[in-house]
Each structure stands twice: as C-alpha cells, then as structure tokens.
Write a protein that holds these residues in place. Sequence first.
Motif, PDB file in Angstrom:
ATOM      1  N   ASP A   1     -11.415  13.437  30.782  1.00 28.65           N
ATOM      2  CA  ASP A   1     -10.352  13.068  29.680  1.00 28.65           C
ATOM      3  C   ASP A   1      -9.617  14.380  29.123  1.00 28.65           C
ATOM      4  OD1 ASP A   1      -9.128  11.484  27.785  1.00 28.65           O
ATOM      5  OD2 ASP A   1     -11.064  11.237  26.634  1.00 28.65           O
ATOM      6  N   PRO A   2      -8.520  14.645  29.345  1.00 25.73           N
ATOM      7  CA  PRO A   2      -7.896  15.720  28.702  1.00 25.73           C
ATOM      8  C   PRO A   2      -7.592  15.419  27.191  1.00 25.73           C
ATOM      9  CG  PRO A   2      -7.060  15.480  30.804  1.00 25.73           C
ATOM     10  CD  PRO A   2      -8.020  14.086  30.429  1.00 25.73           C
ATOM     11  N   THR A   3      -7.386  14.204  26.971  1.00 28.03           N
ATOM     12  CA  THR A   3      -6.906  13.721  25.612  1.00 28.03           C
ATOM     13  C   THR A   3      -7.973  13.882  24.680  1.00 28.03           C
ATOM     14  OG1 THR A   3      -7.755  11.234  25.839  1.00 28.03           O
ATOM     15  CG2 THR A   3      -5.734  11.723  26.839  1.00 28.03           C
ATOM     16  N   GLY A   4      -9.351  13.820  25.057  1.00 22.37           N
ATOM     17  CA  GLY A   4     -10.371  14.065  24.205  1.00 22.37           C
ATOM     18  C   GLY A   4     -10.777  12.812  23.392  1.00 22.37           C
ATOM     19  N   ARG A   5     -10.447  11.732  23.901  1.00 21.25           N
ATOM     20  CA  ARG A   5     -10.731  10.419  23.018  1.00 21.25           C
ATOM     21  C   ARG A   5     -12.176   9.861  23.611  1.00 21.25           C
ATOM     22  NH1 ARG A   5      -6.154   6.045  24.422  1.00 21.25           N
ATOM     23  NH2 ARG A   5      -7.153   5.128  22.245  1.00 21.25           N
ATOM     24  N   LEU A   6     -12.606  10.352  24.511  1.00 24.68           N
ATOM     25  CA  LEU A   6     -14.069  10.182  24.761  1.00 24.68           C
ATOM     26  C   LEU A   6     -15.028  11.197  24.504  1.00 24.68           C
ATOM     27  CD1 LEU A   6     -13.325   8.044  28.155  1.00 24.68           C
ATOM     28  CD2 LEU A   6     -13.973   7.055  25.884  1.00 24.68           C
ATOM     29  N   ARG A   7     -16.169  11.003  24.211  1.00 23.58           N
ATOM     30  CA  ARG A   7     -17.146  11.850  24.158  1.00 23.58           C
ATOM     31  C   ARG A   7     -18.235  11.858  25.180  1.00 23.58           C
ATOM     32  NH1 ARG A   7     -13.672  13.473  21.742  1.00 23.58           N
ATOM     33  NH2 ARG A   7     -13.428  14.042  19.591  1.00 23.58           N
ATOM     34  N   PHE A   8     -18.263  12.623  26.036  1.00 15.13           N
ATOM     35  CA  PHE A   8     -19.183  12.455  27.565  1.00 15.13           C
ATOM     36  C   PHE A   8     -20.408  13.302  27.177  1.00 15.13           C
ATOM     37  CE2 PHE A   8     -15.017  11.569  29.669  1.00 15.13           C
ATOM     38  CZ  PHE A   8     -15.504  10.372  30.200  1.00 15.13           C
TER      39      PHE A   8
ATOM     40  N   GLY B   1     -19.708  -0.483  24.582  1.00 13.70           N
ATOM     41  CA  GLY B   1     -19.710  -0.590  26.061  1.00 13.70           C
ATOM     42  C   GLY B   1     -19.840   0.919  26.435  1.00 13.70           C
ATOM     43  N   ALA B   2     -20.002   1.189  27.739  1.00 13.48           N
ATOM     44  CA  ALA B   2     -20.002   2.432  28.435  1.00 13.48           C
ATOM     45  C   ALA B   2     -19.292   2.838  29.423  1.00 13.48           C
ATOM     46  CB  ALA B   2     -21.492   2.908  28.435  1.00 13.48           C
TER      47      ALA B   2
ATOM     48  N   VAL C   1     -23.941  14.938  39.491  1.00 13.41           N
ATOM     49  CA  VAL C   1     -23.206  14.959  38.163  1.00 13.41           C
ATOM     50  C   VAL C   1     -22.728  13.673  37.498  1.00 13.41           C
ATOM     51  CG1 VAL C   1     -21.562  16.264  36.750  1.00 13.41           C
ATOM     52  CG2 VAL C   1     -22.316  17.181  38.783  1.00 13.41           C
ATOM     53  N   LEU C   2     -23.186  13.296  36.392  1.00 13.28           N
ATOM     54  CA  LEU C   2     -23.188  12.394  35.737  1.00 13.28           C
ATOM     55  C   LEU C   2     -22.333  12.467  34.541  1.00 13.28           C
ATOM     56  CD1 LEU C   2     -23.330   9.147  34.962  1.00 13.28           C
ATOM     57  CD2 LEU C   2     -25.543   9.839  34.022  1.00 13.28           C
ATOM     58  N   LEU C   3     -21.247  11.884  34.370  1.00  9.69           N
ATOM     59  CA  LEU C   3     -20.553  12.028  32.724  1.00  9.69           C
ATOM     60  C   LEU C   3     -20.623  10.415  32.117  1.00  9.69           C
ATOM     61  CD1 LEU C   3     -17.577  14.130  33.512  1.00  9.69           C
ATOM     62  CD2 LEU C   3     -19.728  14.861  32.530  1.00  9.69           C
ATOM     63  N   LEU C   4     -21.067  10.377  31.127  1.00 12.27           N
ATOM     64  CA  LEU C   4     -21.114   8.967  30.501  1.00 12.27           C
ATOM     65  C   LEU C   4     -20.630   9.163  29.032  1.00 12.27           C
ATOM     66  CD1 LEU C   4     -23.562   6.062  31.136  1.00 12.27           C
ATOM     67  CD2 LEU C   4     -23.169   6.890  28.819  1.00 12.27           C
ATOM     68  N   ALA C   5     -19.825   8.062  28.587  1.00 11.22           N
ATOM     69  CA  ALA C   5     -19.601   8.097  27.239  1.00 11.22           C
ATOM     70  C   ALA C   5     -19.347   6.586  26.590  1.00 11.22           C
ATOM     71  CB  ALA C   5     -17.899   8.364  27.063  1.00 11.22           C
ATOM     72  N   THR C   6     -19.840   6.403  25.374  1.00 14.03           N
ATOM     73  CA  THR C   6     -19.995   5.037  24.701  1.00 14.03           C
ATOM     74  C   THR C   6     -19.082   5.046  23.825  1.00 14.03           C
ATOM     75  OG1 THR C   6     -21.316   5.932  23.212  1.00 14.03           O
ATOM     76  CG2 THR C   6     -22.557   4.944  25.143  1.00 14.03           C
ATOM     77  N   THR C   7     -18.507   3.717  23.749  1.00 13.50           N
ATOM     78  CA  THR C   7     -17.255   3.349  22.791  1.00 13.50           C
ATOM     79  C   THR C   7     -17.916   2.913  21.719  1.00 13.50           C
ATOM     80  OG1 THR C   7     -17.282   0.823  23.524  1.00 13.50           O
ATOM     81  CG2 THR C   7     -16.080   2.299  24.712  1.00 13.50           C
ATOM     82  N   PRO C   8     -17.126   2.954  20.386  1.00 12.05           N
ATOM     83  CA  PRO C   8     -17.675   2.522  19.239  1.00 12.05           C
ATOM     84  C   PRO C   8     -18.184   1.365  19.248  1.00 12.05           C
ATOM     85  CG  PRO C   8     -15.694   3.678  18.701  1.00 12.05           C
ATOM     86  CD  PRO C   8     -15.767   3.426  20.299  1.00 12.05           C
ATOM     87  N   THR C   9     -19.269   0.912  18.261  1.00 12.40           N
ATOM     88  CA  THR C   9     -19.547  -0.584  18.259  1.00 12.40           C
ATOM     89  C   THR C   9     -18.641  -1.217  17.126  1.00 12.40           C
ATOM     90  OG1 THR C   9     -20.917   0.047  16.300  1.00 12.40           O
ATOM     91  CG2 THR C   9     -21.943  -0.044  18.444  1.00 12.40           C
TER      92      THR C   9
END
Length: 298
Positions: free
Chosen positions: A203-210, A159-160, A271-279
């Motif tokens: 995301d200050p944690t860096g868990r997501l890649r936007f 998902g995203a 401004v759009l920031l979008l990150a997807t989660t792993p499959t």
Amino acid sequence: MTTPGPVPPPTHTPTHAAAPAPTPARATTHTARAHSFNAAAAQYAAGRPSYPPALFDAIGELAGRPLAGARVADIGAGTGIATARLHARGADVIAVEPGAGMAAEFRRTRADVPIVRGSGNALPLADHCADLLTYAQAWHWTDPARAVPEALRVLRPGGALALWWNTDALDVPWIAASAARVQRHFGLDIAAEKRDVDAGAADPTGRLRFTRREIRWSRRVPLETHLANIGSHSIFLTHGEEHSAAFLAEERRHLLAAFPDGAVEETYDTVLLLATTPTASTASTAPTIPPPPHPPTA
C-alpha cells in the motif's frame, strides 16, 4: 455473504495521489504474466503448494476474530487452493477470480464454494459486506491505488485485509542454487519478487497499517510435482514452451543429484501482511489523514 451483482463504483473520491502509470512495455509484460495462468490452470492446481495451518491461526489472531462464521471474499482465488482452506475453517467464503481458465478449474473442483468473475481493482461485491478479504499470491497483480480503496469499500468497519505469499526459503542451499539457475536462464530474479514484500509495496499510499508475520513450513513431493510447480509460474508460461522445457530438463538433472530418491523437500516462508479497518466508533472520531505530498514511486 451478500451475493454480488453489478455493483456501482464507490461514490467517494480516493484521497490519495495515483501511482505513476507504468511504461507500455512493462504494463504489457505484467498483463501477459497475470493472464498466463489461464492456459495452465490444471497444472497450477496440481503442482502449487497450499498453506500451513499456522497461517490461518495467525489470520484469525491478527484479525481479532475466528475464521469460523466470518464472511470472507477470497480475491484472485485462482483454482481455489486458499479458498478451500478458508472454507474448511468454517468461513462463509465467496471467491473472486478474473481469469476464465482458472475460474473453470475452480468450478470443476470446488463446487461447494460460489465464485464470480472480477478483480481486486473493481470488486463485484456490495459495500461493507465482508469481514475479511484475502489475497493469496494475488495482491501483486492488482493496482494498489485502485485495490486499496476497493478493499476499504467492501470491508465492514473492523474488518481485515490479509495478503500472503509462499516465498522460497533461500537459506536452504539447494533452493538458493535453484533460484540462481532460474535467474540466469530467464534474466529475472523471481525469488526477489517474492522476497520484496512489505507494507510500503502493498500500500504505497500508507492508508493501511499492516502487521507482518512469517511462517516457515515444508512439504515433501515427487520430483514431477515439484517441476510442475516451478513450471506453473508466470515467467515460465510467458517465455515459450521450448525455452521453459530446456530449463526444466536441466533442472531435473540437478534435482535428481540432490534428491536421488525422487522426493523433493520444498521449504517455504509464508509472508502474511494483515491490516484491520477502523471500527465504526473509531472511524467517527479518527482525524482525517491527508494525502501523501508526492505520488508514490513504488
């Protein structure tokens, strides 16, 4: 989409360090601004700009699936400006909104879309129920240390998470001049608040890649609509009616000089920031990412 009810908190413990607590004064100001919209929901709905079609094209492209048929939760939905566009694209949308006033305005005008009360920090949605979570002008009202794990809990594998903001096009001279007047009057650079949107702040944690996209667009509106748009921002709603009215009266004079026909050409960079989660398959083989060594300072 799974209809929300009371959903227990995630059973896992977040693996990142918590952000330092804000000072009481800053937290109070932020909370007051976040809740200020409820008393001006109708003005917000009437004056605020929508979003360009190219934004929703980009969301589908970066998410790797069309919006049509996608299960979408629009968080911090407000009066439903973005929700309506997602619904028009064929998405199966549910709105989540924390404010009573905004939710009431949403229900008055968007009866074809379900809405529930809740916030991004504690989503009233089941685990892995959404293909897409969207935050239109809303992520900055969340605590990312709580909102990021909640997003990961609610999104299905693959998902995203899409965050976006309409930002003022400050290379347009009259818009830059107006922003400078706001800063002088209120002592706060609202344009900078919108401009300083990046993956680190989201995301200050860096868990997501936007992935970041910017889309320029404009709309032409009557002067009174433009002033209603300005006045619906939290800095105006929390500084007192007299203080805000004095600015808007002076701003009307400046704008009539720039637009004597009374029609204002507003220009935005969305401004759009979008990150997807792993499959599911990727997640099962991905290495564990350790927590950051120090609490984030953002």
